[in-house]
Design a protein around this motif. Structure first.
Motif, short mmCIF file in Angstrom:
data_model
loop_
_atom_site.label_atom_id
_atom_site.label_comp_id
_atom_site.label_asym_id
_atom_site.label_seq_id
_atom_site.Cartn_x
_atom_site.Cartn_y
_atom_site.Cartn_z
N PRO A 89 -8.25 -4.40 -2.15
CA PRO A 89 -8.70 -2.64 -1.59
C PRO A 89 -7.41 -2.45 -0.69
N GLY A 128 -9.35 3.29 7.78
CA GLY A 128 -9.70 2.14 7.30
C GLY A 128 -10.90 1.91 6.51
N ARG A 129 -10.74 3.88 6.20
CA ARG A 129 -11.39 3.54 4.87
C ARG A 129 -10.59 3.56 3.23
N LEU A 130 -12.06 3.30 2.14
CA LEU A 130 -11.42 2.88 1.11
C LEU A 130 -10.63 3.99 0.16
N SER A 145 0.68 -0.86 -0.56
CA SER A 145 0.26 0.06 0.10
C SER A 145 0.97 1.14 0.00
N LYS A 199 -6.95 0.74 1.69
CA LYS A 199 -7.36 1.46 3.03
C LYS A 199 -6.13 2.54 3.66
N ASP A 200 -6.92 3.52 3.93
CA ASP A 200 -6.01 4.67 4.89
C ASP A 200 -6.08 4.06 6.36
N GLY A 258 -14.63 -2.86 0.86
CA GLY A 258 -13.36 -3.52 1.37
C GLY A 258 -13.23 -5.06 1.21
#
Length: 530
Positions: free
Chosen positions: A131, A137-139, A11, A133-134, A101
């Motif tokens: 997915p 936990g947001r996509l 990521s 995520k930040d 997610g």
């Protein structure tokens, strides 16, 4: 575009990270890893638009940077969540799970780049959608990784086509094809076996196939099969296999052990071929050979028998001291035995002519009464010598057939002599004539040894004889009845035999086409009745 094995990509640090670290070397390193990754990677925005692709993706789909098609992929006009091919292939629900997610493995799909307006290839791919995520936990993005399985799908398709072709060939052939496990058991279905035997799959699986074999063939076949499996040797035999209608047919069987790359038996493949007609034909040929050998032995015996009395008579005549009565008796012996040998040779010549189609018939009106009278005259010596009673019945006045008188007399003589030879001394023989408008029927009946049911279908074959009875002094070559059938057939007639079994006598029936009476040929049977 989708499908392929995918591993989560590292990521990217987001701008909302608690401790953002952004330097030129990190960006360069991540960029290099992304571009040089051997797996096709497509980075998607949270709304399904394409943000970035790597070189492996470009190679997979043959969409190059700077091209109009690449511009379309990155534009707002293209979205993986609304791609018609992905919708039709059932892939969109998997993608939506990833955008919700979840890391999702996406099944194989066929994707045609031409549908996007390009000239690119059609690929089969599988994929993993992961997915990104930040920290909260947001996509942020979805990473789509593809695995090209086009060659694998092509190989599987080719294999499936070959298997279907093989199955079609098996169904089209007259052979029964089967496969067994390495230890000799049946697991895989064989429609051709079930169609032939009527067994269900459950009945024939494991070793149930042995139940379809003839009871006499089961044990030896099972023993041979187990031995071949143990030795990994070719299984080759023949056995009688029960058909769905309950009858048994001979089949030739061959099974081969198929080895894998390590030399172990992977499976057995074999086939049954219906050879029933061939086996019966071979059996018939063997039976004909057996009858021919018996015929040759009888011929030697029959030709040798007259030599002893001829030789004795010749010795007496050569002595020069015999009385006139003894000379006369010796002469009669020689004459009688020579006539007997001549009759045997004539029969042999007739057989040779019949088998080669060389018999020529006269075609003229013949009075049936004259034929019967001639036959009785020739057969009478043998009938009287064996003390049989002969009765001739029927009205022959006017009865006439078209044919060869000599050959027709020969037919009745053979039948009368056959009755005399196979009837114990002092028996009864009856010759009966029946005339209809279109046919003449002559029946010769005796109360002799009769015929076994197994012999009846072959009684008119060459070299066929009933068993010799102990009191049967007269011999014969077993060719008289074969001549009867050939001669009658050549006259457009038929001959049949019936017997209720050993000891019940026989009835031979000759049927000939009737002809109008010829002038001056009518003779009463009363003149030839003893």
């Amino acid at each position: 575009m989708i499908t392929a094995f995918v591993q989560p990509a590292p990521s990217m640090p987001s701008e909302s990270s608690a401790t953002p670290v952004h330097d030129a070397s990190s960006e360069t390193r991540y960029g290099a890893l992304f571009e040089q990754a051997p797996v096709s990677i497509q980075i998607l925005a949270a709304d399904g638009r394409t943000l970035r692709v790597n070189r492996a993706w470009e190679e997979l789909w043959q969409i190059r940077a700077g091209s109009a098609l690449m511009a379309h992929v990155f534009s707002a006009d293209y979205n993986v969540l609304t791609d018609p091919q992905l919708l039709a292939g059932g892939i969109t629900p998997y993608l939506r799970r990833a955008f919700a997610g979840e890391s999702v493995a996406i099944p194989a799909v066929r994707y045609d780049v031409a549908a996007l307006g390009g000239a690119g290839p059609t690929r089969w791919v599988t994929a993993r959608a992961h997915p990104i995520k930040d920290a909260a936990g947001r996509l942020v993005e979805v990473m789509l990784m593809h695995e090209d399985i086009t060659e694998r799908v092509a190989a599987e398709t080719a294999l499936r086509v070959r298997e279907e072709r093989f199955r079609s060939l098996v169904m089209a052939t007259s052979q029964i094809v089967w496969t067994n496990t390495p230890d000799g058991r049946v697991l895989e279905d064989s429609p051709s076996w079930r169609a032939f035997t009527g067994q269900t799959y459950e009945q024939w699986r494991e070793f149930g196939w042995l139940d379809a074999l003839h009871p006499d063939d089961r044990a030896p076949t099972a023993a041979l099969w187990q031995d071949c499996v143990a030795r990994r040797a070719v299984f080759e035999t023949r056995y009688r296999l029960r058909r769905a209608d309950g009858s048994y047919r001979w089949t030739a069987v061959k099974g081969l052990p198929i080895e894998d790359a390590n030399g172990a038996v992977r499976e057995w493949i074999g086939a049954n071929t219906d050879i029933h007609d061939t086996v019966l034909a071979q059996a018939e040929l063997q039976e004909q050979d057996r009858r021919k050998d018996e015929f040759l032995a009888m011929l030697a015996h029959e030709l040798r028998n007259p030599l002893a009395p001829i030789s004795a008579a010749a010795d007496m005549l050569r002595s020069g001291v015999a009385e006139p009565a003894a000379v006369r008796r010796a002469s009669e012996v020689i004459g009688r035995q020579v006539r007997h040998m001549t009759s045997l040779v004539d029969d042999l010549l007739d057989v040779a002519r019949v088998t080669r189609g060389l018999i020529q018939l006269e075609h003229e009106p013949v009075a049936v009464a004259d034929v019967i009278a001639g036959a009785v005259e020739q057969a009478r010596p043998l009938i009287e010598a064996r003390a049989h009673a002969l009765a001739v019945t029927g009205d022959a006045a006017g009865a006439c057939v078209l044919g060869d008188r000599h050959r027709l007399v020969q037919v009745l003589v053979n039948l009368l002599n056959n009755a005399a030879k196979y009837t114990p001394r002092g028996g009864h023989i009856a010759l009966a004539l029946a005339c209809q408008a279109a046919s003449v029927t002559i029946e010769v009946r005796d109360d002799g040894i009769g015929l076994d049911a197994a012999l009846l279908p072959h009684v008119f074959d060459l070299f066929t004889q009933a068993e010799r009875s102990p009191d049967r002094a007269q011999g014969g070559l077993g060719i008289g009845l074969a001549l009867v059938r050939h001669i009658v057939t050549m006259h457009g007639g038929s001959v049949a035999v019936r017997s209720d079994g050993p000891g019940t006598g026989c009835v031979f029936t000759v049927t000939l086409p009737a002809q109008p009476e010829a002038a001056g040929t009518g003779t009463s049977l009363r003149a030839v009745t003893p």
